[in-house]
Design a protein around this motif. Structure first.
Motif, PDB file in Angstrom:
ATOM      1  N   MET A  92      33.025  44.696  40.196  1.00  0.00           N
ATOM      2  CA  MET A  92      33.738  45.158  41.393  1.00  0.00           C
ATOM      3  C   MET A  92      34.304  46.554  41.147  1.00  0.00           C
ATOM      4  SD  MET A  92      35.688  41.670  42.526  1.00  0.00           S
ATOM      5  CE  MET A  92      36.332  42.159  44.111  1.00  0.00           C
ATOM      6  N   ILE A  93      34.927  46.741  40.002  1.00  0.00           N
ATOM      7  CA  ILE A  93      35.511  48.043  39.675  1.00  0.00           C
ATOM      8  C   ILE A  93      34.414  49.098  39.533  1.00  0.00           C
ATOM      9  CG2 ILE A  93      36.796  49.323  37.909  1.00  0.00           C
ATOM     10  CD1 ILE A  93      38.428  46.695  37.518  1.00  0.00           C
ATOM     11  N   GLU A  94      33.310  48.741  38.888  1.00  0.00           N
ATOM     12  CA  GLU A  94      32.173  49.664  38.761  1.00  0.00           C
ATOM     13  C   GLU A  94      31.622  50.067  40.122  1.00  0.00           C
ATOM     14  OE1 GLU A  94      29.323  47.678  36.259  1.00  0.00           O
ATOM     15  OE2 GLU A  94      30.674  47.726  34.528  1.00  0.00           O
ATOM     16  N   ASN A  95      31.707  49.157  41.099  1.00  0.00           N
ATOM     17  CA  ASN A  95      31.219  49.424  42.455  1.00  0.00           C
ATOM     18  C   ASN A  95      32.263  50.076  43.346  1.00  0.00           C
ATOM     19  OD1 ASN A  95      28.498  48.589  42.411  1.00  0.00           O
ATOM     20  ND2 ASN A  95      29.162  46.462  42.394  1.00  0.00           N
ATOM     21  N   LYS A  96      33.296  50.649  42.730  1.00  0.00           N
ATOM     22  CA  LYS A  96      34.321  51.423  43.442  1.00  0.00           C
ATOM     23  C   LYS A  96      35.283  50.568  44.264  1.00  0.00           C
ATOM     24  CE  LYS A  96      32.258  55.408  42.333  1.00  0.00           C
ATOM     25  NZ  LYS A  96      31.645  55.166  41.070  1.00  0.00           N
ATOM     26  N   PHE A  97      35.465  49.292  43.868  1.00  0.00           N
ATOM     27  CA  PHE A  97      36.509  48.479  44.486  1.00  0.00           C
ATOM     28  C   PHE A  97      37.818  49.046  43.980  1.00  0.00           C
ATOM     29  CE2 PHE A  97      39.306  44.623  44.138  1.00  0.00           C
ATOM     30  CZ  PHE A  97      39.460  44.403  45.494  1.00  0.00           C
ATOM     31  N   TRP A  98      38.604  49.639  44.872  1.00  0.00           N
ATOM     32  CA  TRP A  98      39.813  50.326  44.445  1.00  0.00           C
ATOM     33  C   TRP A  98      40.963  49.343  44.342  1.00  0.00           C
ATOM     34  CZ3 TRP A  98      44.836  51.093  45.525  1.00  0.00           C
ATOM     35  CH2 TRP A  98      45.473  52.088  44.782  1.00  0.00           C
ATOM     36  N   ILE A  99      41.567  49.290  43.158  1.00  0.00           N
ATOM     37  CA  ILE A  99      42.795  48.528  42.961  1.00  0.00           C
ATOM     38  C   ILE A  99      43.707  49.329  42.048  1.00  0.00           C
ATOM     39  CG2 ILE A  99      41.918  46.201  43.374  1.00  0.00           C
ATOM     40  CD1 ILE A  99      41.603  45.882  40.377  1.00  0.00           C
ATOM     41  N   SER A 100      44.967  49.188  42.287  1.00  0.00           N
ATOM     42  CA  SER A 100      45.938  49.921  41.471  1.00  0.00           C
ATOM     43  C   SER A 100      46.031  49.291  40.084  1.00  0.00           C
ATOM     44  CB  SER A 100      47.312  49.885  42.143  1.00  0.00           C
ATOM     45  OG  SER A 100      47.846  48.577  42.093  1.00  0.00           O
ATOM     46  N   GLY A 101      46.600  50.043  39.172  1.00  0.00           N
ATOM     47  CA  GLY A 101      46.837  49.525  37.834  1.00  0.00           C
ATOM     48  C   GLY A 101      47.752  48.317  37.865  1.00  0.00           C
ATOM     49  N   GLU A 102      48.754  48.360  38.734  1.00  0.00           N
ATOM     50  CA  GLU A 102      49.701  47.251  38.854  1.00  0.00           C
ATOM     51  C   GLU A 102      48.998  45.971  39.295  1.00  0.00           C
ATOM     52  OE1 GLU A 102      53.583  46.042  41.553  1.00  0.00           O
ATOM     53  OE2 GLU A 102      52.980  48.139  41.454  1.00  0.00           O
ATOM     54  N   ILE A 103      48.116  46.084  40.268  1.00  0.00           N
ATOM     55  CA  ILE A 103      47.393  44.910  40.759  1.00  0.00           C
ATOM     56  C   ILE A 103      46.425  44.402  39.693  1.00  0.00           C
ATOM     57  CG2 ILE A 103      45.706  44.099  42.472  1.00  0.00           C
ATOM     58  CD1 ILE A 103      47.174  45.911  44.499  1.00  0.00           C
ATOM     59  N   THR A 104      45.801  45.314  38.964  1.00  0.00           N
ATOM     60  CA  THR A 104      44.909  44.917  37.876  1.00  0.00           C
ATOM     61  C   THR A 104      45.672  44.099  36.832  1.00  0.00           C
ATOM     62  OG1 THR A 104      43.504  46.864  38.189  1.00  0.00           O
ATOM     63  CG2 THR A 104      43.389  45.780  36.042  1.00  0.00           C
ATOM     64  N   VAL A 105      46.838  44.584  36.439  1.00  0.00           N
ATOM     65  CA  VAL A 105      47.655  43.875  35.453  1.00  0.00           C
ATOM     66  C   VAL A 105      48.067  42.503  35.987  1.00  0.00           C
ATOM     67  CG1 VAL A 105      49.890  43.904  34.249  1.00  0.00           C
ATOM     68  CG2 VAL A 105      48.449  45.955  34.280  1.00  0.00           C
ATOM     69  N   THR A 106      48.507  42.452  37.239  1.00  0.00           N
ATOM     70  CA  THR A 106      48.917  41.180  37.843  1.00  0.00           C
ATOM     71  C   THR A 106      47.754  40.201  37.876  1.00  0.00           C
ATOM     72  OG1 THR A 106      50.596  42.289  39.178  1.00  0.00           O
ATOM     73  CG2 THR A 106      49.882  40.106  39.920  1.00  0.00           C
ATOM     74  N   PHE A 107      46.574  40.671  38.289  1.00  0.00           N
ATOM     75  CA  PHE A 107      45.392  39.812  38.326  1.00  0.00           C
ATOM     76  C   PHE A 107      45.100  39.243  36.936  1.00  0.00           C
ATOM     77  CE2 PHE A 107      40.827  39.551  37.395  1.00  0.00           C
ATOM     78  CZ  PHE A 107      40.487  38.477  38.205  1.00  0.00           C
ATOM     79  N   LEU A 108      45.073  40.114  35.933  1.00  0.00           N
ATOM     80  CA  LEU A 108      44.740  39.665  34.580  1.00  0.00           C
ATOM     81  C   LEU A 108      45.789  38.696  34.028  1.00  0.00           C
ATOM     82  CD1 LEU A 108      43.304  42.997  33.159  1.00  0.00           C
ATOM     83  CD2 LEU A 108      42.022  40.931  33.792  1.00  0.00           C
ATOM     84  N   GLN A 109      47.070  38.914  34.355  1.00  0.00           N
ATOM     85  CA  GLN A 109      48.121  37.996  33.917  1.00  0.00           C
ATOM     86  C   GLN A 109      47.954  36.624  34.579  1.00  0.00           C
ATOM     87  OE1 GLN A 109      51.598  40.308  34.963  1.00  0.00           O
ATOM     88  NE2 GLN A 109      51.827  41.104  32.874  1.00  0.00           N
ATOM     89  N   LEU A 110      47.691  36.634  35.882  1.00  0.00           N
ATOM     90  CA  LEU A 110      47.481  35.363  36.589  1.00  0.00           C
ATOM     91  C   LEU A 110      46.254  34.635  36.058  1.00  0.00           C
ATOM     92  CD1 LEU A 110      48.285  36.433  40.254  1.00  0.00           C
ATOM     93  CD2 LEU A 110      49.603  34.844  38.834  1.00  0.00           C
ATOM     94  N   PHE A 111      45.214  35.400  35.770  1.00  0.00           N
ATOM     95  CA  PHE A 111      43.992  34.815  35.240  1.00  0.00           C
ATOM     96  C   PHE A 111      44.253  34.157  33.885  1.00  0.00           C
ATOM     97  CE2 PHE A 111      39.698  35.471  33.203  1.00  0.00           C
ATOM     98  CZ  PHE A 111      39.088  34.423  33.880  1.00  0.00           C
ATOM     99  N   GLU A 112      45.008  34.830  33.033  1.00  0.00           N
ATOM    100  CA  GLU A 112      45.340  34.261  31.718  1.00  0.00           C
ATOM    101  C   GLU A 112      46.168  32.986  31.872  1.00  0.00           C
ATOM    102  OE1 GLU A 112      44.285  34.909  28.580  1.00  0.00           O
ATOM    103  OE2 GLU A 112      42.909  36.280  29.607  1.00  0.00           O
ATOM    104  N   LYS A 113      47.109  32.976  32.801  1.00  0.00           N
ATOM    105  CA  LYS A 113      47.915  31.773  33.053  1.00  0.00           C
ATOM    106  C   LYS A 113      47.034  30.614  33.512  1.00  0.00           C
ATOM    107  CE  LYS A 113      52.372  33.803  34.228  1.00  0.00           C
ATOM    108  NZ  LYS A 113      53.362  34.003  35.299  1.00  0.00           N
ATOM    109  N   LEU A 114      46.088  30.917  34.404  1.00  0.00           N
ATOM    110  CA  LEU A 114      45.174  29.876  34.870  1.00  0.00           C
ATOM    111  C   LEU A 114      44.323  29.325  33.726  1.00  0.00           C
ATOM    112  CD1 LEU A 114      43.766  31.094  38.330  1.00  0.00           C
ATOM    113  CD2 LEU A 114      45.088  29.023  37.856  1.00  0.00           C
TER     114      LEU A 114
END
Length: 175
Positions: free
Chosen positions: A146-168
């Motif tokens: 998604m990121i390679e295909n220019k899906f724009w997300i902020s650094g903050e959202i990236t960190v939040t996503f990865l934290q939630l993913f790790e919790k899951l």
């Protein structure tokens, strides 16, 4: 689930539109959302995949009635939204849905101000993992693509996503 164009485009670029049906069942879109995808030459591949999902009735195209068509116009003017975002929110209200798939921050804010829960593309990945539709390696692979295909997300959202993913992941390991 009602969707705006951007989540459809993001997942179509990865040839992963089937995740929506697996996560939510049928997806509903408006004619305006469909037009955002199929009328742009740069989205020819995505349009083809979207039309295939429509033919399989995994995605349904719904028409806004006059009242909600007017609401969509109000959303465009008041919130400065595009056609897809404003029509997706209006369709969710028309259909009595509680959720709308939308990535744009202004669209998410407008949806929430209208009593809707906004679900973004990254939440779809978390849901696919949580439901056992995708494993952790595939979720990370999709995220990177998604990121390679220019899906724009902020650094903050990236960190939040990865934290939630790790919790899951940890939660699933305990089960």
């Amino acid at each position: 689930m009602i969707s705006n164009a951007s989540p459809l485009i993001n997942f179509a670029k990865l040839n992963r539109l089937e995740l929506f049906a697996k996560c939510f069942g049928t997806i509903e879109i408006t004619e305006g959302v469909l037009d955002e995808v199929v009328k742009k030459e740069s989205f020819a591949q995505e349009a083809q995949l979207l039309n295939k999902q429509i033919a399989q009735q995994k995605i349904l195209v719904k028409k806004l009635n006059a009242e909600y068509s007017n609401k969509a116009e109000q959303f465009r003017n008041v919130f400065k939204l595009g056609t897809g975002e404003s029509e997706a929110i209006a369709l969710a209200l028309q259909e009595g849905a509680s959720d709308v798939l939308i990535d744009d921050s202004e669209g998410r804010e407008a949806a929430e101000l209208n009593g809707l829960n906004s679900v973004g593309s990254l939440r779809v990945l978390l849901l696919a993992f949580n439901k056992g539709i995708e494993d952790d390696a595939e979720v990370l692979k999709i995220f990177r693509k998604m990121i390679e295909n220019k899906f724009w997300i902020s650094g903050e959202i990236t960190v939040t996503f990865l934290q939630l993913f790790e919790k899951l992941k940890k939660s699933k390991q305990k089960q």
